[in-house]
Write a protein that holds these residues in place. Structure first.
Motif, PDB file in Angstrom:
ATOM      1  N   PRO A  91       0.823  -1.215   0.000  1.00 38.60           N
ATOM      2  CA  PRO A  91       0.000   0.000   0.000  1.00 38.60           C
ATOM      3  C   PRO A  91       0.857   1.265   0.000  1.00 38.60           C
ATOM      4  CG  PRO A  91      -0.787  -1.568   1.635  1.00 38.60           C
ATOM      5  CD  PRO A  91       0.535  -2.081   1.161  1.00 38.60           C
ATOM      6  N   ARG A  92       0.481   2.224  -0.876  1.00 41.25           N
ATOM      7  CA  ARG A  92       1.229   3.473  -1.003  1.00 41.25           C
ATOM      8  C   ARG A  92       0.550   4.591  -0.207  1.00 41.25           C
ATOM      9  NH1 ARG A  92       3.130  -0.672  -4.224  1.00 41.25           N
ATOM     10  NH2 ARG A  92       4.634   0.066  -5.784  1.00 41.25           N
ATOM     11  N   PRO A  93       1.346   5.525   0.320  1.00 39.61           N
ATOM     12  CA  PRO A  93       0.754   6.692   0.994  1.00 39.61           C
ATOM     13  C   PRO A  93      -0.175   7.497   0.089  1.00 39.61           C
ATOM     14  CG  PRO A  93       3.093   6.524   1.515  1.00 39.61           C
ATOM     15  CD  PRO A  93       2.822   5.510   0.443  1.00 39.61           C
ATOM     16  N   ASP A  94       0.098   7.520  -1.227  1.00 44.95           N
ATOM     17  CA  ASP A  94      -0.757   8.271  -2.156  1.00 44.95           C
ATOM     18  C   ASP A  94      -2.205   7.795  -2.106  1.00 44.95           C
ATOM     19  OD1 ASP A  94       1.387   9.765  -3.035  1.00 44.95           O
ATOM     20  OD2 ASP A  94       1.789   8.515  -4.778  1.00 44.95           O
ATOM     21  N   THR A  95      -2.407   6.521  -1.806  1.00 41.93           N
ATOM     22  CA  THR A  95      -3.760   5.974  -1.785  1.00 41.93           C
ATOM     23  C   THR A  95      -4.589   6.547  -0.636  1.00 41.93           C
ATOM     24  OG1 THR A  95      -2.944   3.964  -2.849  1.00 41.93           O
ATOM     25  CG2 THR A  95      -5.079   3.797  -1.776  1.00 41.93           C
ATOM     26  N   GLU A  96      -3.938   7.138   0.351  1.00 44.52           N
ATOM     27  CA  GLU A  96      -4.687   7.778   1.429  1.00 44.52           C
ATOM     28  C   GLU A  96      -5.510   8.959   0.894  1.00 44.52           C
ATOM     29  OE1 GLU A  96      -2.262   8.617   4.817  1.00 44.52           O
ATOM     30  OE2 GLU A  96      -1.808   6.500   5.186  1.00 44.52           O
ATOM     31  N   THR A  97      -5.079   9.556  -0.220  1.00 46.77           N
ATOM     32  CA  THR A  97      -5.877  10.599  -0.875  1.00 46.77           C
ATOM     33  C   THR A  97      -7.239  10.048  -1.290  1.00 46.77           C
ATOM     34  OG1 THR A  97      -3.873  11.671  -1.724  1.00 46.77           O
ATOM     35  CG2 THR A  97      -5.944  12.221  -2.828  1.00 46.77           C
ATOM     36  N   LEU A  98      -7.240   8.824  -1.811  1.00 47.41           N
ATOM     37  CA  LEU A  98      -8.484   8.171  -2.216  1.00 47.41           C
ATOM     38  C   LEU A  98      -9.377   7.897  -1.007  1.00 47.41           C
ATOM     39  CD1 LEU A  98     -10.058   6.879  -4.606  1.00 47.41           C
ATOM     40  CD2 LEU A  98      -8.832   4.750  -4.107  1.00 47.41           C
ATOM     41  N   ASP A 175     -23.647   3.098  -1.880  1.00 45.89           N
ATOM     42  CA  ASP A 175     -23.459   4.545  -1.809  1.00 45.89           C
ATOM     43  C   ASP A 175     -22.097   4.945  -2.367  1.00 45.89           C
ATOM     44  OD1 ASP A 175     -25.895   5.430  -0.288  1.00 45.89           O
ATOM     45  OD2 ASP A 175     -25.072   4.025   1.190  1.00 45.89           O
ATOM     46  N   LEU A 176     -21.158   3.992  -2.317  1.00 44.37           N
ATOM     47  CA  LEU A 176     -19.795   4.289  -2.726  1.00 44.37           C
ATOM     48  C   LEU A 176     -19.148   3.050  -3.317  1.00 44.37           C
ATOM     49  CD1 LEU A 176     -17.233   6.216  -2.568  1.00 44.37           C
ATOM     50  CD2 LEU A 176     -16.765   5.104  -0.372  1.00 44.37           C
ATOM     51  N   ILE A 177     -18.546   3.227  -4.493  1.00 46.73           N
ATOM     52  CA  ILE A 177     -17.680   2.208  -5.083  1.00 46.73           C
ATOM     53  C   ILE A 177     -16.301   2.839  -5.203  1.00 46.73           C
ATOM     54  CG2 ILE A 177     -17.194   0.779  -7.097  1.00 46.73           C
ATOM     55  CD1 ILE A 177     -20.213   0.808  -7.675  1.00 46.73           C
ATOM     56  N   VAL A 178     -15.308   2.168  -4.654  1.00 40.85           N
ATOM     57  CA  VAL A 178     -13.963   2.736  -4.624  1.00 40.85           C
ATOM     58  C   VAL A 178     -12.969   1.671  -5.074  1.00 40.85           C
ATOM     59  CG1 VAL A 178     -13.631   2.129  -2.190  1.00 40.85           C
ATOM     60  CG2 VAL A 178     -12.324   4.025  -3.176  1.00 40.85           C
ATOM     61  N   SER A 179     -11.918   2.106  -5.764  1.00 46.55           N
ATOM     62  CA  SER A 179     -10.944   1.134  -6.244  1.00 46.55           C
ATOM     63  C   SER A 179      -9.593   1.773  -6.521  1.00 46.55           C
ATOM     64  CB  SER A 179     -11.441   0.456  -7.530  1.00 46.55           C
ATOM     65  OG  SER A 179     -10.511  -0.507  -7.987  1.00 46.55           O
ATOM     66  N   GLY A 227     -24.875   8.221  -5.521  1.00 40.50           N
ATOM     67  CA  GLY A 227     -23.678   7.506  -5.088  1.00 40.50           C
ATOM     68  C   GLY A 227     -22.467   7.853  -5.940  1.00 40.50           C
ATOM     69  N   TRP A 228     -21.290   7.588  -5.390  1.00 35.64           N
ATOM     70  CA  TRP A 228     -20.039   7.988  -6.046  1.00 35.64           C
ATOM     71  C   TRP A 228     -19.189   6.780  -6.433  1.00 35.64           C
ATOM     72  CZ3 TRP A 228     -17.954  12.824  -7.238  1.00 35.64           C
ATOM     73  CH2 TRP A 228     -18.717  13.931  -6.830  1.00 35.64           C
ATOM     74  N   LEU A 229     -18.523   6.911  -7.582  1.00 38.59           N
ATOM     75  CA  LEU A 229     -17.459   5.996  -7.998  1.00 38.59           C
ATOM     76  C   LEU A 229     -16.151   6.771  -7.934  1.00 38.59           C
ATOM     77  CD1 LEU A 229     -16.167   3.480  -9.323  1.00 38.59           C
ATOM     78  CD2 LEU A 229     -16.802   4.468 -11.556  1.00 38.59           C
ATOM     79  N   LEU A 230     -15.183   6.274  -7.156  1.00 41.92           N
ATOM     80  CA  LEU A 230     -13.895   6.942  -6.985  1.00 41.92           C
ATOM     81  C   LEU A 230     -12.773   5.968  -7.329  1.00 41.92           C
ATOM     82  CD1 LEU A 230     -14.544   8.713  -3.553  1.00 41.92           C
ATOM     83  CD2 LEU A 230     -14.955   9.611  -5.858  1.00 41.92           C
ATOM     84  N   LEU A 231     -11.827   6.431  -8.164  1.00 43.21           N
ATOM     85  CA  LEU A 231     -10.767   5.571  -8.677  1.00 43.21           C
ATOM     86  C   LEU A 231      -9.400   6.224  -8.520  1.00 43.21           C
ATOM     87  CD1 LEU A 231     -12.545   4.766 -12.049  1.00 43.21           C
ATOM     88  CD2 LEU A 231     -12.233   3.128 -10.182  1.00 43.21           C
TER      89      LEU A 231
END
Length: 272
Positions: A91-98, A175-179, A227-231
């Motif tokens: 896991p990268r620190p950048d993914t904390e932005t997501l 409500d949320l799809i994240v990847s 709902g939101w999709l976040l990638l």
């Protein structure tokens, strides 16, 4: 060899960062990773032969490109200590932005699903911060799911894990799809430097967008209205991902920058 001498040798001879050298030495000594102050207080203590050999082996493998998390067996992510190994992406620190963005859009008692969960980092961070939310996680790899499930059990976080191919066969709506899917082009020369990590979690087609295209195509039907999709995506892919999100009929399409100022994540909302 004294502790200070061992650290200096790792940094000067092998070119390792001092923090990495300290964390590996703590691991070789069997001490907690947050015990760097102990090293300073005992910098003239002598290492026994077994510890010295373990440390030398760790530093050589790190110099050869092995991720630090694989050597110590753990990674700090969003306030959680995750156990990781070569079965999952580091896991990268950048993914904390997501995760930050996901938490803004996950209701306290809402539902979320993490696609390609790997170590479980995103799903577990969401559940930790939204304990009453219903959080699910999917991965195609049984090995990765074993790591994620072990992390969930150790942290006492109730996440439903499913083996599958993105959203195929998943029952929403959410409500949320994240990847954080694989997004590196298959011929990208940087893949050689990432050879210790599972390739299926890194590369995705000629332009790196194959997995993202599949997720965006599947997501609208599995999102609740609003709902939101976040990638997460690559540093040069934000414009292309925003175009794909808009083509799929999502609104409020936008990107978020990481701490380095790079457009690291893009997302869109299913119209109400």
């Amino acid at each position: 060899m004294q502790i200070q001498q061992a650290l200096n040798a790792a940094c000067s001879a092998l070119g390792l960062e001092r923090l990495d050298a300290q964390l590996m030495l703590l691991h070789a000594l069997g001490r907690p990773q947050n015990d760097r102050a102990w090293l300073l207080a005992h910098d003239r203590d002598a290492l026994d032969a077994d510890t010295e050999m373990r440390y030398i082996d760790l530093t050589r493998r790190r110099a050869a490109g092995m991720p630090l998390a694989y050597l110590t067996g753990q990674r700090e992510f969003y306030g959680l200590t995750l156990q990781v190994d070569a079965r999952v992406l580091d896991p990268r620190p950048d993914t904390e932005t997501l995760v930050d963005w996901a938490l803004e859009n996950l209701p306290a008692q809402g539902s979320a699903i993490d696609l390609g969960t790997g170590s479980g980092a995103i799903a577990l961070a969401l559940k930790h911060r939204r304990p009453e939310a219903r959080v699910s996680a999917v991965d195609a790899s049984a090995d990765a799911l074993a790591v994620a499930q072990a992390n969930a059990q150790r942290l006492g976080l109730s996440v439903q894990f499913v083996q599958g191919d993105w959203l195929r066969g998943v029952r929403g709506p959410f409500d949320l799809i994240v990847s954080n899917p694989p997004y590196i082009a298959e011929d990208d020369p940087h893949l050689e430097k990432l050879g210790h990590e599972p390739r299926m979690a890194l590369a995705s087609g000629p332009d790196g967008l194959d997995a993202i295209r599949i997720i965006i195509a599947q997501a609208p039907a599995q999102l609740r209205a609003g709902g939101w999709l976040l990638l997460e995506h690559g540093w040069q892919q934000a414009e292309a991902v925003r175009a794909l999100l808009a083509q799929a009929g999502l609104g409020q399409v936008q990107s978020r920058r990481d701490l380095a100022g790079i457009e690291r994540c893009s997302g869109g909302q299913r119209p109400a």
